[in-house]
Write a protein that holds these residues in place. Structure first.
Motif, PDB file in Angstrom:
ATOM      1  N   TYR A 172       0.867  -1.174   0.000  1.00  0.00           N
ATOM      2  CA  TYR A 172       0.000   0.000   0.000  1.00  0.00           C
ATOM      3  C   TYR A 172       0.909   1.231   0.000  1.00  0.00           C
ATOM      4  N   ILE A 173       0.591   2.166  -0.871  1.00  0.00           N
ATOM      5  CA  ILE A 173       1.475   3.308  -1.101  1.00  0.00           C
ATOM      6  C   ILE A 173       1.195   4.455  -0.140  1.00  0.00           C
ATOM      7  N   TYR A 174      -0.078   4.710   0.104  1.00  0.00           N
ATOM      8  CA  TYR A 174      -0.457   5.875   0.901  1.00  0.00           C
ATOM      9  C   TYR A 174      -1.048   5.425   2.238  1.00  0.00           C
ATOM     10  N   TRP A 175      -0.679   6.164   3.293  1.00  0.00           N
ATOM     11  CA  TRP A 175      -1.123   5.827   4.643  1.00  0.00           C
ATOM     12  C   TRP A 175      -1.549   7.062   5.401  1.00  0.00           C
ATOM     13  N   GLY A 176      -2.560   6.900   6.258  1.00  0.00           N
ATOM     14  CA  GLY A 176      -2.879   7.937   7.214  1.00  0.00           C
ATOM     15  C   GLY A 176      -2.038   7.771   8.463  1.00  0.00           C
ATOM     16  N   LEU A 177      -2.231   8.681   9.410  1.00  0.00           N
ATOM     17  CA  LEU A 177      -1.454   8.652  10.650  1.00  0.00           C
ATOM     18  C   LEU A 177      -2.056   7.740  11.700  1.00  0.00           C
ATOM     19  N   GLY A 178      -3.300   7.314  11.497  1.00  0.00           N
ATOM     20  CA  GLY A 178      -3.926   6.382  12.412  1.00  0.00           C
ATOM     21  C   GLY A 178      -4.842   7.045  13.418  1.00  0.00           C
ATOM     22  N   THR A 179      -5.773   6.243  13.941  1.00  0.00           N
ATOM     23  CA  THR A 179      -6.675   6.691  14.990  1.00  0.00           C
ATOM     24  C   THR A 179      -6.802   5.575  16.017  1.00  0.00           C
ATOM     25  N   GLN A 180      -6.748   5.946  17.281  1.00  0.00           N
ATOM     26  CA  GLN A 180      -6.746   4.953  18.360  1.00  0.00           C
ATOM     27  C   GLN A 180      -8.170   4.466  18.646  1.00  0.00           C
ATOM     28  N   VAL A 181      -8.311   3.169  18.734  1.00  0.00           N
ATOM     29  CA  VAL A 181      -9.563   2.539  19.164  1.00  0.00           C
ATOM     30  C   VAL A 181      -9.258   1.724  20.409  1.00  0.00           C
ATOM     31  N   THR A 182      -9.963   2.007  21.484  1.00  0.00           N
ATOM     32  CA  THR A 182      -9.772   1.287  22.733  1.00  0.00           C
ATOM     33  C   THR A 182     -11.109   0.706  23.172  1.00  0.00           C
ATOM     34  N   VAL A 183     -11.126  -0.601  23.386  1.00  0.00           N
ATOM     35  CA  VAL A 183     -12.347  -1.289  23.799  1.00  0.00           C
ATOM     36  C   VAL A 183     -12.134  -1.821  25.210  1.00  0.00           C
ATOM     37  N   SER A 184     -12.935  -1.352  26.135  1.00  0.00           N
ATOM     38  CA  SER A 184     -12.798  -1.776  27.532  1.00  0.00           C
ATOM     39  C   SER A 184     -13.704  -2.973  27.810  1.00  0.00           C
ATOM     40  N   SER A 185     -13.243  -3.824  28.721  1.00  0.00           N
ATOM     41  CA  SER A 185     -14.012  -5.034  29.039  1.00  0.00           C
ATOM     42  C   SER A 185     -14.999  -4.780  30.151  1.00  0.00           C
TER      43      SER A 185
END
Length: 123
Positions: free
Chosen positions: A110-123
């Motif tokens: 994959y050539i192009y990437w974003g910087l990312g976004t955090q996903v946190t799932v609590s139990s």
């Protein structure tokens, strides 16, 4: 060419989130786009992808039936609807794009990437 993710956050197990990836440039929306995720001490893994033009979608076994990838070409945006979230879904989620139509699982192609976004799932 830029990709910008949004929509991450903290959610309880069983909840839902929708991630968005805004892409600049029409050429991106004609080609394959995908979501990957990476958690600490793990390599980046394929989550879902959508082919250019015809829009066929592909999913990792771990998210099949819970996540849905879609695209809105008019808005140059790709979405990842995540339902029935589990603690093991916790990761940074990245949007990525290729320069061809075909979805593949290998992040290195994959050539192009974003910087990312955090996903946190609590139990």
């Amino acid at each position: 060419v830029q990709l910008e993710e949004s929509g991450g956050g903290l959610v309880q197990a069983g909840g839902s989130l929708r991630l968005s990836c805004a892409a600049s440039g029409r050429v991106i929306m004609d080609n394959a786009m995908a979501w990957f995720r990476q958690s600490p001490r793990k390599s980046r893994e394929f989550v879902a992808g959508i082919r250019g033009n015809e829009g066929a979608s592909y999913y990792a076994d771990s998210v099949k039936g819970r996540f849905t990838i879609s695209r809105d070409d008019a808005k140059n945006t790709v979405y990842l609807q995540m339902n029935r979230l589990k603690p093991e879904d916790t990761a940074v989620y990245f949007c990525a794009a290729r320069t061809v139509q075909f979805v593949i699982l290998e992040p290195g192609l994959y050539i192009y990437w974003g910087l990312g976004t955090q996903v946190t799932v609590s139990s």
